[in-house]
Scaffold this active site. Structure first.
Site, mmCIF file in Angstrom:
data_model
loop_
_atom_site.group_PDB
_atom_site.id
_atom_site.type_symbol
_atom_site.label_atom_id
_atom_site.label_comp_id
_atom_site.label_asym_id
_atom_site.label_seq_id
_atom_site.Cartn_x
_atom_site.Cartn_y
_atom_site.Cartn_z
ATOM 1 C CE LYS A 147 48.225 16.776 -20.468
ATOM 2 N NZ LYS A 147 49.683 16.916 -20.238
ATOM 3 C CD GLU A 179 56.152 16.864 -14.098
ATOM 4 O OE1 GLU A 179 55.717 15.787 -14.553
ATOM 5 O OE2 GLU A 179 55.427 17.672 -13.490
#
Length: 282
Positions: A147, A179
């Site tokens: 992330k 995604e």
């Protein structure tokens, strides 16, 4: 009320919060972040977020200056000081400030920043009406499981989605949806199976997705981890996205074409309800 942030051990007014221009997060995107939802003044899925934060830190070789318990204590204090009932806590850890050099110096202390934002999760018009997504090529780097604060590709995707009148972008690679720009992509097949991509380096391991996955299984929904195409999504009974700042959001159109009847589906609605109930009960 004056908003309060936290930087490297101190609570400060947000307007006075400062990070060095020499910080590696600013110069190289050499940092990671997490966003943890707050509902009824409580952190939601905190353990999952802290675990993912540690995993991302390990992948980049970042050293944590505080324990998970200490971080949670700061997050809770920020919630109280900023009077957050519904919203989120944003956390960013970078490799710290030092003379600009591609190689880090081992003795450079990291920079850790946290602040809160307010959202109204429970009265979201989008949750009632559903959202639109558009698809585009996935231009991000190969380690999407980290992330990272390196979010330029997502910024460009969000901008393109907004220009097309959509609320989210779905990234597509080799014909398959990876995604969303800031969410996990899921569909419900005509047979009633909830499908989403398995965890790997190609996608971020979504914390809300993990919670929804467990709730769906407990509720008797058939689940399957595999990649799916845009055409399969358009032919699906339902489509949805999950994230810490949206919980579960029904998708009613993809590239301007309706999903099923173009209205939020019952499984997405049910999973959103279950997630809110579970969050409040935790």
């Amino acid at each position: 009320m004056e908003r309060i942030a936290w930087i490297d051990g101190a609570f400060v007014p947000l307007a006075d919060a400062r990070v060095s221009v020499m910080d590696r997060g600013f110069l190289f995107a050499d940092g990671i972040y997490e966003v943890t939802a707050v509902l009824d003044g409580k952190l939601i899925d905190s353990a999952r977020h802290l675990s993912r934060l540690q995993r991302s830190a390990d992948a980049l070789g970042l050293t944590f200056p505080y324990t998970s318990e200490q971080i949670e204590a700061v997050e809770r204090e920020l919630i109280v000081r900023n009077q957050i009932d519904q919203g989120s806590v944003y956390l960013q850890l970078t490799a710290g400030a030092a003379e600009r050099d591609f190689l880090r110096k081992a003795d450079t202390p990291p920079t850790l920043v946290m602040f809160t934002q307010a959202y109204d999760y429970l009265n979201s018009p989008a949750a009632e009406k559903g959202v639109a997504v558009v698809t585009m090529s996935d231009l991000r780097w190969a380690r999407r499981d980290i992330k990272s604060v390196m979010l330029l590709a997502q910024v460009l995707a969000k901008r393109a989605a907004a220009e097309a009148g959509a609320q989210e972008a779905w990234m597509v690679e080799d014909g398959f949806v990876t995604e969303g720009a800031s969410s996990t992509a899921l569909i419900v097949t005509q047979a009633g199976t909830l499908v989403t991509r398995p965890y790997s380096q190609t996608v971020l391991p979504g914390c809300t997705r993990a919670a929804i996955w467990a709730l769906a299984e407990q509720d008797g929904v058939t689940i399957e981890e595999r990649a799916f195409t845009v055409d399969e999504a358009l032919a699906a009974r339902e489509a949805m996205l999950t994230s810490a700042t949206t919980f579960v959001m029904p998708i009613v159109s993809i590239d301007g074409r309706p999903v099923a009847d173009g209205k939020p589906g019952p499984i997405a609605r049910r999973l959103r309800q279950l997630y809110i109930e579970a969050a409040r009960a935790s």
